[in-house]
Design an enzyme around this catalytic site. Structure first.
Site, short mmCIF file in Angstrom:
data_model
loop_
_atom_site.label_atom_id
_atom_site.label_comp_id
_atom_site.label_asym_id
_atom_site.label_seq_id
_atom_site.Cartn_x
_atom_site.Cartn_y
_atom_site.Cartn_z
N ASP A 9 0.88 -1.16 0.00
CA ASP A 9 0.00 0.00 0.00
C ASP A 9 0.93 1.23 0.00
O ASP A 9 2.13 1.10 0.28
CB ASP A 9 -0.84 -0.05 1.29
CG ASP A 9 -1.70 1.17 1.47
OD1 ASP A 9 -2.44 1.52 0.55
OD2 ASP A 9 -1.62 1.78 2.56
N LEU A 10 0.40 2.39 -0.31
CA LEU A 10 1.28 3.57 -0.38
C LEU A 10 1.15 4.45 0.89
O LEU A 10 2.06 4.49 1.72
CB LEU A 10 0.95 4.38 -1.63
CG LEU A 10 1.78 5.65 -1.84
CD1 LEU A 10 3.25 5.34 -2.04
CD2 LEU A 10 1.26 6.42 -3.07
N ASP A 11 0.00 5.12 1.00
CA ASP A 11 -0.19 6.05 2.13
C ASP A 11 -0.19 5.27 3.45
O ASP A 11 -1.01 4.38 3.65
CB ASP A 11 -1.53 6.78 2.01
CG ASP A 11 -1.56 7.70 0.79
OD1 ASP A 11 -0.48 8.05 0.30
OD2 ASP A 11 -2.67 8.08 0.37
N THR A 17 1.45 10.18 3.87
CA THR A 17 0.73 11.28 3.22
C THR A 17 -0.60 11.58 3.92
O THR A 17 -1.27 12.54 3.56
CB THR A 17 0.48 10.96 1.73
OG1 THR A 17 0.25 9.57 1.62
CG2 THR A 17 1.66 11.35 0.86
N LYS A 45 -8.58 6.68 6.14
CA LYS A 45 -7.40 5.96 5.64
C LYS A 45 -7.81 4.82 4.72
O LYS A 45 -8.65 4.00 5.10
CB LYS A 45 -6.56 5.42 6.80
CG LYS A 45 -5.70 6.49 7.42
CD LYS A 45 -4.69 5.90 8.38
CE LYS A 45 -3.83 6.99 8.98
NZ LYS A 45 -3.01 6.50 10.08
N SER A 114 -2.49 0.63 -4.26
CA SER A 114 -2.97 1.79 -3.51
C SER A 114 -4.32 2.28 -4.02
O SER A 114 -4.63 2.13 -5.20
CB SER A 114 -1.93 2.92 -3.65
OG SER A 114 -2.48 4.16 -3.28
N ALA A 115 -5.09 2.89 -3.12
CA ALA A 115 -6.39 3.47 -3.52
C ALA A 115 -6.20 4.85 -4.14
O ALA A 115 -7.12 5.41 -4.72
CB ALA A 115 -7.29 3.58 -2.29
N LYS A 145 -11.12 -0.76 -1.78
CA LYS A 145 -10.89 -1.62 -0.62
C LYS A 145 -12.07 -1.39 0.34
O LYS A 145 -12.50 -0.25 0.45
CB LYS A 145 -9.58 -1.23 0.09
CG LYS A 145 -8.33 -1.35 -0.77
CD LYS A 145 -7.14 -0.67 -0.08
CE LYS A 145 -5.93 -0.61 -0.99
NZ LYS A 145 -4.79 0.13 -0.42
N GLU A 169 -0.15 -3.34 4.61
CA GLU A 169 -1.29 -2.40 4.67
C GLU A 169 -1.40 -1.71 6.02
O GLU A 169 -1.14 -2.32 7.04
CB GLU A 169 -2.59 -3.19 4.47
CG GLU A 169 -3.29 -2.97 3.17
CD GLU A 169 -3.80 -1.56 2.90
OE1 GLU A 169 -3.89 -0.76 3.85
OE2 GLU A 169 -4.11 -1.26 1.75
N ASP A 170 -1.81 -0.44 6.00
CA ASP A 170 -2.01 0.27 7.27
C ASP A 170 -3.49 0.50 7.58
O ASP A 170 -3.82 1.01 8.64
CB ASP A 170 -1.31 1.64 7.25
CG ASP A 170 -2.02 2.62 6.35
OD1 ASP A 170 -2.34 2.23 5.20
OD2 ASP A 170 -2.27 3.76 6.77
P1 B16 Z 1 -6.38 10.25 -3.67
P2 B16 Z 1 -3.64 4.17 0.13
C1 B16 Z 1 -5.48 6.13 0.08
O1 B16 Z 1 -4.21 5.65 -0.24
C2 B16 Z 1 -5.46 7.01 1.33
O2 B16 Z 1 -5.15 6.24 2.46
C3 B16 Z 1 -6.81 7.67 1.52
O3 B16 Z 1 -6.78 8.49 2.67
C4 B16 Z 1 -7.15 8.49 0.26
O4 B16 Z 1 -8.42 9.10 0.38
C5 B16 Z 1 -7.13 7.55 -0.94
O5 B16 Z 1 -5.85 6.94 -1.05
C6 B16 Z 1 -7.43 8.28 -2.25
O6 B16 Z 1 -6.38 9.16 -2.50
O7 B16 Z 1 -7.28 11.37 -3.26
O8 B16 Z 1 -4.92 10.64 -3.76
O9 B16 Z 1 -6.86 9.55 -4.92
O10 B16 Z 1 -3.51 4.11 1.61
O11 B16 Z 1 -4.60 3.15 -0.46
O12 B16 Z 1 -2.29 4.17 -0.57
MG MG Z 2 -2.80 3.18 3.39
#
Ligand code: B16
Ligand code: MG
Length: 218
Positions: A9-11, A17, A45, A114-115, A145, A169-170
């Site tokens: 996962d990224l964030d 972030t 998150k 990542s989302a 997810k 994953e966090d």
């Molecule tokens: P964006 P992850 C997710 O990333 C974030 O945890 C979540 O807070 C955010 O709303 C989502 O990405 C969408 O991000 O606005 O940049 O498209 O944890 O799945 O890497």
């Molecule tokens: Mg995350």
């Protein structure tokens, strides 16, 4: 030995972030007279941008037009991208480069899952794009997810069976997605929150080379 697929996962896993999402969402919520706390940010998150705004509006009991919704999403993202544009390699979370390096040395398959629709831009900023054989993000999925779609696409791109994949994953939703995909879930954060993960570590400094090697060999 079968090659394993390692999906990150990224964030919250590679970079923090969440703090930038918080600043951007808070600014937007406050402009609508909605209170926005760190606790509420926690609940966003791993949640998509659309779902995040829906949640904030429901917490503030607000209904808005479709056009206004789109405008607010764009405004939030512009603000978020402004924070992202100042990121550099120093923001990579501790010991992530060590683990990526070890996996590369052991010739394992590595993907992002990542989302975020901004994932590629963030990887560029922190100079990590070349570490991944596949990048699957919010632009590639139709289901967020806890649906396993993002991780199943990653496994397919890596040409590794889901049961041979390991997910870092966090978020609760992300751990659930990994479990549903029949992958080994590794929670990064607190056991209180990520109790459904097969293993939980506070961060990558707690993950030893021996542990990674045992995942590859078993
Ligand atoms: P964006 P992850 C997710 O990333 C974030 O945890 C979540 O807070 C955010 O709303 C989502 O990405 C969408 O991000 O606005 O940049 O498209 O944890 O799945 O890497
Ligand atoms: Mg995350």
């Amino acid at each position: 030995m079968t090659k394993k697929g390692f999906i990150f996962d990224l964030d919250g896993v590679i970079v923090d972030t969440a703090k930038y999402h918080f600043l951007a969402w808070k600014k937007l919520a406050n402009s609508l007279d909605i209170d926005f706390t760190e606790e509420e940010n926690e609940q966003l998150k791993g949640v998509s941008r659309v779902k995040s705004l829906e949640k904030i509006l429901s917490w503030g009991n607000k209904t808005i037009s479709e056009d206004q919704f789109k405008a607010l999403m764009a405004e939030k993202n512009e603000d978020y991208l402004n924070h992202i544009s100042k990121m550099d390699e120093d923001e990579i979370l501790p010991d992530v480069p060590r683990v990526l390096q070890l996996l590369k040395m052991k010739e394992q398959a590595i993907s992002l899952g990542s989302a975020s629709k901004n994932a590629r831009a963030i990887l560029d900023r922190v100079n990590l794009k070349a570490s991944f054989h596949a990048i699957v993000d919010g632009n590639d999925v139709t289901k967020a997810k806890p649906d396993p779609e993002v991780f199943l696409i990653a496994a397919k791109q890596l040409e590794v069976k889901p049961e041979d994949c390991i997910v870092f994953e966090d978020s609760v939703a992300g751990v659930e997605a990994a479990n549903v995909a029949n992958m080994i879930s590794i929670g990064i954060g607190s056991t209180d929150v990520l109790g459904h993960a097969k293993y939980v570590f506070k961060d990558f400094t707690e993950i030893s080379d021996e542990f990674i090697t045992s995942l590859i060999e078993n």
